[in-house]
Design a protein around this motif. Structure first.
Motif, PDB file in Angstrom:
ATOM      1  N   PRO A 158       0.810  -1.231   0.000  1.00 55.42           N
ATOM      2  CA  PRO A 158       0.000   0.000   0.000  1.00 55.42           C
ATOM      3  C   PRO A 158       0.838   1.272   0.000  1.00 55.42           C
ATOM      4  O   PRO A 158       0.458   2.258  -0.650  1.00 55.42           O
ATOM      5  CB  PRO A 158      -0.821  -0.127   1.288  1.00 55.42           C
ATOM      6  CG  PRO A 158      -0.909  -1.588   1.544  1.00 55.42           C
ATOM      7  CD  PRO A 158       0.403  -2.141   1.093  1.00 55.42           C
ATOM      8  N   GLY A 159       1.950   1.278   0.722  1.00 51.52           N
ATOM      9  CA  GLY A 159       2.787   2.471   0.753  1.00 51.52           C
ATOM     10  C   GLY A 159       3.372   2.801  -0.602  1.00 51.52           C
ATOM     11  O   GLY A 159       3.415   3.976  -1.010  1.00 51.52           O
ATOM     12  N   VAL A 160       3.819   1.781  -1.329  1.00 49.94           N
ATOM     13  CA  VAL A 160       4.370   1.990  -2.671  1.00 49.94           C
ATOM     14  C   VAL A 160       3.288   2.500  -3.614  1.00 49.94           C
ATOM     15  O   VAL A 160       3.506   3.439  -4.386  1.00 49.94           O
ATOM     16  CB  VAL A 160       4.986   0.684  -3.210  1.00 49.94           C
ATOM     17  CG1 VAL A 160       5.432   0.851  -4.660  1.00 49.94           C
ATOM     18  CG2 VAL A 160       6.162   0.250  -2.336  1.00 49.94           C
ATOM     19  N   ILE A 161       2.109   1.888  -3.546  1.00 50.70           N
ATOM     20  CA  ILE A 161       1.004   2.322  -4.408  1.00 50.70           C
ATOM     21  C   ILE A 161       0.645   3.775  -4.129  1.00 50.70           C
ATOM     22  O   ILE A 161       0.442   4.573  -5.053  1.00 50.70           O
ATOM     23  CB  ILE A 161      -0.225   1.419  -4.202  1.00 50.70           C
ATOM     24  CG1 ILE A 161       0.082  -0.008  -4.664  1.00 50.70           C
ATOM     25  CG2 ILE A 161      -1.434   1.974  -4.955  1.00 50.70           C
ATOM     26  CD1 ILE A 161      -1.028  -1.004  -4.368  1.00 50.70           C
ATOM     27  N   GLY A 162       0.592   4.137  -2.847  1.00 46.00           N
ATOM     28  CA  GLY A 162       0.207   5.495  -2.491  1.00 46.00           C
ATOM     29  C   GLY A 162       1.151   6.546  -3.048  1.00 46.00           C
ATOM     30  O   GLY A 162       0.717   7.585  -3.562  1.00 46.00           O
ATOM     31  N   VAL A 163       2.465   6.288  -2.959  1.00 39.00           N
ATOM     32  CA  VAL A 163       3.453   7.247  -3.459  1.00 39.00           C
ATOM     33  C   VAL A 163       3.372   7.373  -4.974  1.00 39.00           C
ATOM     34  O   VAL A 163       3.336   8.480  -5.530  1.00 39.00           O
ATOM     35  CB  VAL A 163       4.874   6.833  -3.031  1.00 39.00           C
ATOM     36  CG1 VAL A 163       5.921   7.711  -3.718  1.00 39.00           C
ATOM     37  CG2 VAL A 163       5.025   6.944  -1.517  1.00 39.00           C
ATOM     38  N   LEU A 164       3.336   6.247  -5.665  1.00 38.76           N
ATOM     39  CA  LEU A 164       3.343   6.281  -7.126  1.00 38.76           C
ATOM     40  C   LEU A 164       2.005   6.725  -7.705  1.00 38.76           C
ATOM     41  O   LEU A 164       1.959   7.318  -8.788  1.00 38.76           O
ATOM     42  CB  LEU A 164       3.714   4.900  -7.674  1.00 38.76           C
ATOM     43  CG  LEU A 164       5.176   4.503  -7.478  1.00 38.76           C
ATOM     44  CD1 LEU A 164       5.413   3.072  -7.950  1.00 38.76           C
ATOM     45  CD2 LEU A 164       6.100   5.454  -8.219  1.00 38.76           C
ATOM     46  N   GLU A 165       0.914   6.472  -6.997  1.00 32.20           N
ATOM     47  CA  GLU A 165      -0.400   6.895  -7.488  1.00 32.20           C
ATOM     48  C   GLU A 165      -0.447   8.415  -7.644  1.00 32.20           C
ATOM     49  O   GLU A 165      -0.990   8.939  -8.627  1.00 32.20           O
ATOM     50  CB  GLU A 165      -1.488   6.432  -6.529  1.00 32.20           C
ATOM     51  CG  GLU A 165      -2.896   6.817  -6.965  1.00 32.20           C
ATOM     52  CD  GLU A 165      -3.934   6.468  -5.919  1.00 32.20           C
ATOM     53  OE1 GLU A 165      -5.114   6.781  -6.149  1.00 32.20           O
ATOM     54  OE2 GLU A 165      -3.566   5.893  -4.869  1.00 32.20           O
ATOM     55  N   GLU A 166       0.118   9.121  -6.679  1.00 30.36           N
ATOM     56  CA  GLU A 166       0.142  10.586  -6.756  1.00 30.36           C
ATOM     57  C   GLU A 166       0.960  11.061  -7.956  1.00 30.36           C
ATOM     58  O   GLU A 166       0.587  12.026  -8.638  1.00 30.36           O
ATOM     59  CB  GLU A 166       0.715  11.162  -5.470  1.00 30.36           C
ATOM     60  CG  GLU A 166      -0.154  10.934  -4.242  1.00 30.36           C
ATOM     61  CD  GLU A 166       0.439  11.546  -3.001  1.00 30.36           C
ATOM     62  OE1 GLU A 166       1.476  12.251  -3.121  1.00 30.36           O
ATOM     63  OE2 GLU A 166      -0.119  11.334  -1.907  1.00 30.36           O
ATOM     64  N   LYS A 167       2.065  10.395  -8.221  1.00 29.71           N
ATOM     65  CA  LYS A 167       2.910  10.796  -9.349  1.00 29.71           C
ATOM     66  C   LYS A 167       2.218  10.532 -10.690  1.00 29.71           C
ATOM     67  O   LYS A 167       2.330  11.326 -11.628  1.00 29.71           O
ATOM     68  CB  LYS A 167       4.247  10.067  -9.271  1.00 29.71           C
ATOM     69  CG  LYS A 167       5.071  10.464  -8.048  1.00 29.71           C
ATOM     70  CD  LYS A 167       6.443   9.835  -8.072  1.00 29.71           C
ATOM     71  CE  LYS A 167       7.255  10.320  -6.871  1.00 29.71           C
ATOM     72  NZ  LYS A 167       7.486  11.784  -6.899  1.00 29.71           N
ATOM     73  N   VAL A 168       1.497   9.402 -10.766  1.00 28.38           N
ATOM     74  CA  VAL A 168       0.755   9.110 -11.989  1.00 28.38           C
ATOM     75  C   VAL A 168      -0.354  10.142 -12.183  1.00 28.38           C
ATOM     76  O   VAL A 168      -0.579  10.622 -13.308  1.00 28.38           O
ATOM     77  CB  VAL A 168       0.156   7.689 -11.941  1.00 28.38           C
ATOM     78  CG1 VAL A 168      -0.742   7.436 -13.135  1.00 28.38           C
ATOM     79  CG2 VAL A 168       1.276   6.647 -11.902  1.00 28.38           C
ATOM     80  N   ALA A 169      -1.023  10.494 -11.096  1.00 30.86           N
ATOM     81  CA  ALA A 169      -2.098  11.483 -11.182  1.00 30.86           C
ATOM     82  C   ALA A 169      -1.561  12.834 -11.653  1.00 30.86           C
ATOM     83  O   ALA A 169      -2.217  13.537 -12.430  1.00 30.86           O
ATOM     84  CB  ALA A 169      -2.784  11.630  -9.825  1.00 30.86           C
ATOM     85  N   ASP A 170      -0.361  13.188 -11.180  1.00 28.42           N
ATOM     86  CA  ASP A 170       0.252  14.443 -11.631  1.00 28.42           C
ATOM     87  C   ASP A 170       0.539  14.416 -13.129  1.00 28.42           C
ATOM     88  O   ASP A 170       0.279  15.384 -13.852  1.00 28.42           O
ATOM     89  CB  ASP A 170       1.552  14.701 -10.862  1.00 28.42           C
ATOM     90  CG  ASP A 170       1.302  15.069  -9.410  1.00 28.42           C
ATOM     91  OD1 ASP A 170       0.171  15.486  -9.090  1.00 28.42           O
ATOM     92  OD2 ASP A 170       2.236  14.930  -8.592  1.00 28.42           O
ATOM     93  N   GLN A 171       1.079  13.287 -13.604  1.00 24.95           N
ATOM     94  CA  GLN A 171       1.375  13.174 -15.035  1.00 24.95           C
ATOM     95  C   GLN A 171       0.097  13.149 -15.858  1.00 24.95           C
ATOM     96  O   GLN A 171       0.080  13.603 -17.006  1.00 24.95           O
ATOM     97  CB  GLN A 171       2.190  11.891 -15.297  1.00 24.95           C
ATOM     98  CG  GLN A 171       3.585  11.883 -14.715  1.00 24.95           C
ATOM     99  CD  GLN A 171       4.454  12.966 -15.309  1.00 24.95           C
ATOM    100  OE1 GLN A 171       4.422  13.223 -16.517  1.00 24.95           O
ATOM    101  NE2 GLN A 171       5.253  13.619 -14.469  1.00 24.95           N
TER     102      GLN A 171
END
Length: 301
Positions: A158-171
């Motif tokens: 979950p921690g990995v998903i949370g960090v990368l989800e924000e970056k994908v949303a930004d892109q």
């Protein structure tokens, strides 16, 4: 001309050395796994193990007469490859999940469940989950290690998903993505052909951080006598013996000897463990410095 990234070079060199030692460990171990040296007899006296470091035993022997250097070499593959494999699977699955969750971020603004799971005190739950299967288990150590690795991977996912989800949303909001959508590109193509390449740098840094995290977790479990690959319990006195000889397990085996005259039992596995930890830290810091110099702004993960 770019300055030499000494931190990254030192971290990579140390990791490569440790990985090669782990691969060759069982082959270059000076003594077989079942060999012991319990008694030394001379004309003057008879002495019993543990024996201190000597020419015949570079890191001494334990109280059963087993060669410490041989155990450390055999346990290296469980320590290193376990941490690397768990982190790799965690990051790969986390990246795939984050790509699709981030793409839908306009509809799903937050993931409170993921955030809550990321805050769980993982060592307590892992101890409770592993307690029923890790002691005197009939299951081979490598099978038990796979099971433990899957559980540890899932708890950190979950921690990995949370960090990368924000970056994908930004892109997702970038103009190049909107242009791709306008040209008729589908979500899967956009995610893997356009957005994923922008995530390579943070993914690599997250992988290094996650490897450190897994190593820290197995170290904490080792102190609690919960070893990767399982433990054999002997009574009178109660002793927990690592089945795989992974380094956190050896630390747990011999933690009571830190202030004794046989302190080599804890110092050598502790030194090996910290060598991996330092190498991973240097590798992680070196990556951050490299990307900072390359792009002028390090991706903070």
């Amino acid at each position: 001309m770019n300055k030499l990234n000494k931190t990254l070079i030192l971290g990579m060199t140390t990791l490569i050395f440790l990985i090669l030692a782990a691969i060759a460990g069982p082959s270059i171990a000076p003594y077989p796994d079942d060999w012991d040296d319990k008694i030394h007899t001379s004309e003057q006296e008879t002495s019993a193990s543990p024996f201190p470091p000597s020419e015949g035993h570079l890191m001494g022997t334990d109280f059963y007469g087993y060669d410490m250097f041989s155990m450390i070499l055999r346990g290296a593959r469980y320590t290193l490859f376990f941490c690397l494999a768990v982190s790799l699977v965690r990051v790969v699955l986390g990246t795939v999940a984050a790509l699709f969750l981030g793409w839908r971020s306009r509809e799903i603004k937050s993931s409170p469940v993921l955030g809550g799971l990321a805050a769980v005190p993982i060592v307590i739950f892992l101890y409770l989950l592993f307690a029923g299967v890790s002691y005197n288990s009939p299951v081979p150590p490598w099978i038990l290690a796979i099971f433990q690795g899957i559980v540890i991977m899932l708890f950190g996912l979950p921690g990995v998903i949370g960090v990368l989800e924000e970056k994908v949303a930004d892109q997702r909001e970038k103009s190049y993505v909107e242009a791709a959508v306008s040209s008729g590109a589908g979500p899967v193509r956009i995610l893997f052909k356009h957005i994923l390449p922008f995530l390579i740098e943070p993914i690599l840094i997250i992988f290094s951080h996650e490897t450190i995290s897994v190593l820290t977790i197995i170290g904490q479990l080792g102190i609690l006598n919960m070893f990767i690959g399982g433990a054999r319990i002997q009574f009178d006195p109660v002793i927990f013996l690592s089945m795989s000889h992974e380094w956190a397990g050896l630390i747990g085996n011999y933690k009571g000897y830190i202030s004794s005259t046989s302190n080599w039992l804890i110092l050598f596995p502790l030194g090996a463990y910290f060598l991996v930890l330092v190498a991973l830290y240097l590798f992680s810091r070196g990556l951050e410095k490299y990307f900072h110099r390359k792009y002028g702004n390090a991706p903070h993960v």
